[in-house]
Design a protein around this motif. Structure first.
Motif, mmCIF file in Angstrom:
data_model
loop_
_atom_site.group_PDB
_atom_site.id
_atom_site.type_symbol
_atom_site.label_atom_id
_atom_site.label_comp_id
_atom_site.label_asym_id
_atom_site.label_seq_id
_atom_site.Cartn_x
_atom_site.Cartn_y
_atom_site.Cartn_z
ATOM 1 N N PHE A 33 2.003 3.676 -5.310
ATOM 2 C CA PHE A 33 0.859 4.672 -5.494
ATOM 3 C C PHE A 33 1.691 6.031 -6.327
ATOM 4 O O PHE A 33 1.143 6.942 -6.472
ATOM 5 N N GLY A 34 2.960 5.196 -6.654
ATOM 6 C CA GLY A 34 4.070 6.789 -7.284
ATOM 7 C C GLY A 34 3.120 7.353 -8.741
ATOM 8 O O GLY A 34 3.532 8.279 -9.219
ATOM 9 N N VAL A 35 3.111 5.905 -9.253
ATOM 10 C CA VAL A 35 2.147 5.771 -10.706
ATOM 11 C C VAL A 35 1.188 6.106 -10.309
ATOM 12 O O VAL A 35 0.216 5.908 -12.045
ATOM 13 N N ILE A 36 0.479 6.149 -9.292
ATOM 14 C CA ILE A 36 -1.422 6.919 -9.109
ATOM 15 C C ILE A 36 -1.041 7.890 -9.050
ATOM 16 O O ILE A 36 -0.908 8.763 -8.531
ATOM 17 N N PRO A 37 -2.613 8.609 -10.330
ATOM 18 C CA PRO A 37 -2.569 10.859 -10.079
ATOM 19 C C PRO A 37 -2.950 11.297 -9.064
ATOM 20 O O PRO A 37 -4.535 11.257 -9.054
ATOM 21 N N ALA A 38 -3.031 10.184 -7.783
ATOM 22 C CA ALA A 38 -3.861 10.770 -6.577
ATOM 23 C C ALA A 38 -3.606 11.830 -5.620
ATOM 24 O O ALA A 38 -3.837 12.119 -4.462
ATOM 25 N N GLY A 39 -2.940 12.163 -6.582
ATOM 26 C CA GLY A 39 -2.185 13.617 -5.360
ATOM 27 C C GLY A 39 -0.516 13.821 -4.498
ATOM 28 O O GLY A 39 -0.546 15.123 -3.858
ATOM 29 N N GLY A 40 -0.374 12.509 -4.731
ATOM 30 C CA GLY A 40 0.667 12.768 -4.118
ATOM 31 C C GLY A 40 1.166 11.241 -2.626
ATOM 32 O O GLY A 40 0.130 10.074 -2.928
ATOM 33 N N ALA A 41 1.444 11.753 -1.826
ATOM 34 C CA ALA A 41 2.312 10.010 -0.900
ATOM 35 C C ALA A 41 0.823 10.290 0.684
ATOM 36 O O ALA A 41 1.234 9.526 1.150
ATOM 37 N N GLU A 42 0.194 10.514 -0.035
ATOM 38 C CA GLU A 42 -0.797 10.627 1.270
ATOM 39 C C GLU A 42 -1.138 9.943 1.760
ATOM 40 O O GLU A 42 -1.470 8.726 2.892
ATOM 41 N N VAL A 43 -2.182 9.285 0.693
ATOM 42 C CA VAL A 43 -2.717 7.590 0.742
ATOM 43 C C VAL A 43 -1.697 6.673 1.061
ATOM 44 O O VAL A 43 -2.602 5.863 2.479
ATOM 45 N N PRO A 44 -0.910 6.225 0.643
ATOM 46 C CA PRO A 44 0.428 5.035 1.077
ATOM 47 C C PRO A 44 0.984 5.354 2.234
ATOM 48 O O PRO A 44 0.588 4.984 3.386
ATOM 49 N N SER A 45 1.554 7.127 3.499
ATOM 50 C CA SER A 45 1.899 7.359 3.984
ATOM 51 C C SER A 45 0.529 6.993 5.334
ATOM 52 O O SER A 45 1.256 6.283 6.343
ATOM 53 N N PHE A 46 -0.822 7.483 4.318
ATOM 54 C CA PHE A 46 -1.618 7.103 5.912
ATOM 55 C C PHE A 46 -1.992 5.492 6.658
ATOM 56 O O PHE A 46 -2.209 5.222 7.155
ATOM 57 N N LEU A 47 -1.659 5.065 4.874
ATOM 58 C CA LEU A 47 -1.804 3.290 5.188
ATOM 59 C C LEU A 47 -1.215 2.446 5.510
ATOM 60 O O LEU A 47 -1.567 1.689 6.869
ATOM 61 N N ALA A 48 -0.051 3.134 5.427
ATOM 62 C CA ALA A 48 0.857 2.560 6.350
ATOM 63 C C ALA A 48 0.997 2.882 7.527
ATOM 64 O O ALA A 48 1.207 1.847 8.986
ATOM 65 N N TYR A 49 0.221 4.031 7.763
ATOM 66 C CA TYR A 49 0.444 4.511 9.710
ATOM 67 C C TYR A 49 -0.846 3.317 10.303
ATOM 68 O O TYR A 49 -0.439 3.066 11.324
ATOM 69 N N GLY A 50 -1.789 3.156 9.520
ATOM 70 C CA GLY A 50 -2.823 2.633 9.426
ATOM 71 C C GLY A 50 -2.639 1.206 10.020
ATOM 72 O O GLY A 50 -2.600 0.083 11.019
ATOM 73 N N THR A 51 -1.794 0.850 8.887
ATOM 74 C CA THR A 51 -1.224 -1.032 9.293
ATOM 75 C C THR A 51 0.059 -1.889 10.460
ATOM 76 O O THR A 51 -0.334 -1.876 11.558
ATOM 77 N N GLU A 52 0.679 -0.272 10.834
ATOM 78 C CA GLU A 52 1.499 -0.526 12.131
ATOM 79 C C GLU A 52 0.795 -0.454 12.819
ATOM 80 O O GLU A 52 0.943 -0.439 14.491
ATOM 81 N N ARG A 53 -0.067 0.621 12.932
ATOM 82 C CA ARG A 53 -0.849 0.669 14.376
ATOM 83 C C ARG A 53 -2.404 -0.095 14.752
ATOM 84 O O ARG A 53 -1.395 -0.585 15.827
ATOM 85 N N ARG A 54 -2.409 -0.934 13.123
ATOM 86 C CA ARG A 54 -3.117 -2.701 13.748
ATOM 87 C C ARG A 54 -2.442 -3.364 14.427
ATOM 88 O O ARG A 54 -2.404 -4.277 15.446
#
Length: 501
Positions: free
Chosen positions: A265-286
């Motif tokens: 995600f660091g090389v994708i201009p999606a605005g920062g680390a919001e998406v991967p950090s939430f995806l990581a959080y969701g994965t750990e929760r599941r």
């Protein structure tokens, strides 16, 4: 081998006594600014940019390496201790991190954050050194349809999957999307949900929403409980600044998974680390739901480890995208681009040829900065945690003051303070009725990206909706989303049947 040789030359420059001092000063100042509610890592880089004007380019950029990662860790400190992340990238780690702090485990939460940031940053920076061209080429495969699929995936992951109740999660998502569309519509120039109030034409800034929902909402929620029998005037904090072997083993898989989420995600201009950090959080929760004793909602160490590693690994590869392509993929990287330009350097393919000595010294200093931060912040974790020993009435009054100062400093607008108060009440009501905050925040952050991507994709295809599923990347993302939703529904049905028996 050329990369390794150049990196060793960079270490020769970065490890001189004076440059080590600048890395240390940058890490300390970045952490200090990042820890203030409402400011954050991007503000830390912006505020400290004028300080470097008297330094030579190498020393200035080396100092910024410390500021860059120090600000990120400062964001997490304020989020874990005061439920007020300094930046949106630290939001996901705040949910379980603050619960750990409230349960007397603030030093362990901060240690988890520091080690996760170190692991994610080291892995990402190593990949930048050796594979920057390959990582950068990944970004060229993402068009408007792919960005839309990515945003939709994040919406569903943080509402229907992460939330215990799909209805409450979708309600929170709707609230966030409503806040995201307030303001002037760029393509048409029409005003949306502004009620002809000029202050709303620019929309509501993410800093205002984040501080209001997380900080002020928490303050009002705590204030509503003060004086009740279950209230405690102090949040106890155990002073162990390191992790036990069991905690380390528990966190290690989450650190690695978070790093794996963050690197691309660091090389994708999606605005920062919001998406991967939430995806990581969701994965750990599941994954937590499969354990014999689920810990999410009670202060799960994996809920801190995954997002923190994801955030810093994204920051590491974002630096690679900035240096190799001249592409700032986050607000902090955009300010770093301004710092390069201040010294007459234009990041891009020719930067390594024209200013190779400075660039490799900067890359080496990123490694040094993360080691300095780990050494600096692990022993200071109990010291930061002392903030929790302040009586609640003083602590949360102070948080309110700093939150208001942070919001006012970002825009110098009284209207933003009024919005902060109103949204703080909304945040309090969401806590009262157990509506999750994560979908609101991710919708506010990614809502504009999703809308813009949808419009661009349909414009390119002249209104043909098939373009939205016209590539392998979009098909994979939507397939993963459907699998995740189905898996979540099945898991919840099984959990209810088990509870009935």
């Amino acid at each position: 081998m050329d990369s390794l040789s150049n990196l060793l030359d960079g270490f020769g420059t970065a490890l001189t006594p004076m440059n080590l001092v600048w890395v240390f000063v940058g890490a300390l100042l970045g952490t200090a600014v990042g820890v203030l509610p409402g400011l954050g890592s991007a503000m830390a880089v912006a505020l400290l940019l004028p300080v470097t004007f008297t330094l030579d380019p190498t020393a200035a950029l080396i100092m910024f390496a410390g500021v860059y990662f120090g600000g990120l860790f400062g964001d997490s400190i304020s989020g874990i201790l005061m439920n007020t992340p300094g930046n949106s990238t630290a939001i996901a780690g705040t949910f379980e991190g603050h619960r750990m702090a409230k349960n007397g485990r603030a030093p362990q939460a901060l240690a988890t954050s520091a080690i996760g940031a170190f692991i994610g940053g080291i892995v990402a920076t190593t990949l930048v050194v050796f594979f920057a061209p390959t990582l950068a080429s990944l970004a060229t495969n993402f068009g408007p349809a792919e960005y839309l699929a990515l945003a939709v995936f994040a919406f569903i992951a943080t509402s229907a999957v992460v939330s215990d109740s799909a209805l409450k999660g979708l309600t929170a998502l709707l609230i966030g999307l409503t806040l995201a569309v307030i303001g002037i519509d760029g393509p048409s120039g029409a005003s949306r949900f502004t009620f002809e109030v000029p202050a709303l034409f620019d929309g509501i800034h993410i800093v205002v929403i984040t501080v209001a929902m997380l900080a002020l909402g928490e303050v009002i929620h705590i204030a509503s409980k003060i004086g009740r029998p279950e209230d405690r005037s102090l949040i106890k904090s155990q002073g162990r600044p390191w992790l036990s072997k069991a905690e380390f083993r528990d966190a290690m898989p989450a650190w690695l998974r978070g790093t794996a989420f963050g690197v691309p995600f660091g090389v994708i201009p999606a605005g920062g680390a919001e998406v991967p950090s939430f995806l990581a959080y969701g994965t750990e929760r599941r994954l937590d739901r499969k354990r014999e004793k689920p810990m999410f909602g009670k202060g799960a160490i994996r809920g801190v480890a995954g997002p923190e590693a994801a955030g810093n690994s994204t920051a590491g590869t974002a630096m690679g995208a900035l240096l190799a392509l001249g592409l700032p993929t986050s607000a902090t990287a955009a300010i770093m681009l301004a710092a390069f330009q201040q010294y007459g350097m234009q990041p891009g393919p020719l930067l390594f040829e024209r200013s190779g000595d400075i660039v490799w010294a900067l890359l080496a200093s990123l490694f040094v900065a993360m080691i300095v931060l780990l050494i600096l912040n692990l022993p200071f974790a109990p010291l930061w945690a002392q903030l929790l020993k302040i009586p609640k009435n003083y602590l949360y009054a102070g948080i309110s003051v700093f939150a208001a100062l942070g919001v006012y400093a970002s825009s110098a607008s009284i209207v933003d303070l009024i919005f902060m108060l109103g949204l703080g009440i909304v945040g309090f009501m969401m806590r009262r009725y157990d509506i999750p905050l994560a979908p609101v925040l991710i919708a506010v952050i990614l809502g504009p990206l999703a809308e813009e991507s949808l419009r661009r994709a349909l414009a390119v295809s002249e209104g043909d909706p098939s373009i939205l599923v016209g590539s392998a990347i979009t098909i994979v993302l939507y397939a993963l989303m459907i699998i995740a939703v189905v898996f979540s529904i099945v898991s919840k049905i099984r959990a209810r049947k088990t509870a009935d028996f």
